[in-house]
Design an enzyme around this catalytic site. Structure first.
Site, PDB file in Angstrom:
ATOM      1  N   ARG A  31       0.828  -1.218   0.000  1.00  0.00           N
ATOM      2  CA  ARG A  31       0.000   0.000   0.000  1.00  0.00           C
ATOM      3  C   ARG A  31       0.852   1.254   0.000  1.00  0.00           C
ATOM      4  O   ARG A  31       0.429   2.309  -0.480  1.00  0.00           O
ATOM      5  CB  ARG A  31      -1.004  -0.051   1.149  1.00  0.00           C
TER       6      ARG A  31
ATOM      7  N   GLU B  46       6.539 -10.777  15.350  1.00  0.00           N
ATOM      8  CA  GLU B  46       6.134 -11.366  16.623  1.00  0.00           C
ATOM      9  C   GLU B  46       6.549 -12.852  16.653  1.00  0.00           C
ATOM     10  O   GLU B  46       7.087 -13.332  17.635  1.00  0.00           O
ATOM     11  CB  GLU B  46       4.626 -11.212  16.774  1.00  0.00           C
TER      12      GLU B  46
HETATM   13  P1  AMP Z   1       4.979  -2.815  11.728  1.00  0.00           P
HETATM   14  O1  AMP Z   1       6.245  -3.279  11.066  1.00  0.00           O
HETATM   15  O2  AMP Z   1       4.615  -3.626  12.931  1.00  0.00           O
HETATM   16  O3  AMP Z   1       5.019  -1.320  12.019  1.00  0.00           O
HETATM   17  O4  AMP Z   1       3.792  -3.072  10.708  1.00  0.00           O
HETATM   18  C1  AMP Z   1       3.606  -2.188   9.666  1.00  0.00           C
HETATM   19  C2  AMP Z   1       3.270  -2.910   8.397  1.00  0.00           C
HETATM   20  O5  AMP Z   1       2.283  -3.917   8.587  1.00  0.00           O
HETATM   21  C3  AMP Z   1       2.697  -1.916   7.387  1.00  0.00           C
HETATM   22  O6  AMP Z   1       3.226  -2.211   6.126  1.00  0.00           O
HETATM   23  C4  AMP Z   1       1.194  -2.145   7.460  1.00  0.00           C
HETATM   24  O7  AMP Z   1       0.648  -2.156   6.170  1.00  0.00           O
HETATM   25  C5  AMP Z   1       1.024  -3.501   8.109  1.00  0.00           C
HETATM   26  N1  AMP Z   1       0.113  -3.489   9.269  1.00  0.00           N
HETATM   27  C6  AMP Z   1       0.440  -3.767  10.550  1.00  0.00           C
HETATM   28  N2  AMP Z   1      -0.627  -3.748  11.353  1.00  0.00           N
HETATM   29  C7  AMP Z   1      -1.679  -3.436  10.570  1.00  0.00           C
HETATM   30  C8  AMP Z   1      -3.086  -3.250  10.817  1.00  0.00           C
HETATM   31  N3  AMP Z   1      -3.630  -3.394  12.036  1.00  0.00           N
HETATM   32  N4  AMP Z   1      -3.863  -2.910   9.764  1.00  0.00           N
HETATM   33  C9  AMP Z   1      -3.333  -2.772   8.525  1.00  0.00           C
HETATM   34  N5  AMP Z   1      -2.036  -2.939   8.233  1.00  0.00           N
HETATM   35  C10 AMP Z   1      -1.202  -3.268   9.238  1.00  0.00           C
END
Ligand code: AMP
Length: 177
Positions: A62, A99
């Site tokens: 996205r 995780e």
């Molecule tokens: P993080 O690395 O944990 O910050 O996760 C970010 C990535 O995971 C981004 O590319 C988001 O598109 C996706 N992502 C994580 N959690 C969500 C969520 N609750 N809803 C949509 N996309 C998420």
């Protein structure tokens, strides 16, 4: 502009429980992309605080749409930061912890001059692991990551704190994780 963009994100983002797995509250921002006025408004608002940007890096998938919109508005090019195994030829790869398990982001090096000032964009900032790995990857490729922007940050997951020591972070809104 940020306030108006934030209300568009809040109004158009769909909240999907238990996707892609039980316990995850998925924020589906694709309706923001499908609305031409909202899409243009959020692209402008994401980049607004960053004046000296020479390229925009989007995180798969996205983030690609947002990076493309911002880049066209600013007359800049796009760097696509991809998930592992999607790019042919020489790639730089940066692993990060999930995780459960590990993931990696990848980039083709040598596309822009060393020192190019890059804005990094994605749809959602959660733990910040993907964004942090992307910033490290861009810096290993010789670029200067000047900021990170996302439509939404999720509360209580530490993403902003994780990134703020390295670069300015700009999001259009916050939501419960
Ligand atoms: P993080 O690395 O944990 O910050 O996760 C970010 C990535 O995971 C981004 O590319 C988001 O598109 C996706 N992502 C994580 N959690 C969500 C969520 N609750 N809803 C949509 N996309 C998420």
């Amino acid at each position: 502009m940020t306030e108006h963009a934030a209300s568009l994100v809040e109004r158009l983002t769909a909240v999907v429980p238990d996707f892609p797995k039980p316990g995850i509250l998925f924020r589906d921002v694709t309706p923001v992309f499908a609305d031409p006025v909202a899409f243009s408004t959020v692209c402008g608002a994401l980049a607004e605080p960053f004046t000296d940007v020479e390229a925009v890096a989007g995180i798969e998938a996205r983030g690609f749409a947002l990076a493309g919109g911002i880049a066209v508005q600013r007359g800049r090019g796009v760097l696509t930061v991809r998930k592992a195994g999607k790019l042919p030829g020489e790639v730089l790869s940066e692993q990060y912890a999930l995780e459960y398990g590990e993931a990696a982001v990848e980039l083709r090096p040598g596309q822009l001059p060393e020192g190019t000032r890059v804005l990094v964009v994605d749809d959602v900032l959660a733990t910040g692991g993907t964004a942090e790995a992307t910033i490290t990857l861009l810096e290993r490729a010789g670029y200067h990551a000047v900021g990170f922007a996302a439509l939404l940050e999720l509360d209580g997951l530490g993403g902003r704190a994780r990134l703020e020591g390295r670069l300015p972070v700009h999001t259009l809104g916050a939501a419960p994780a």
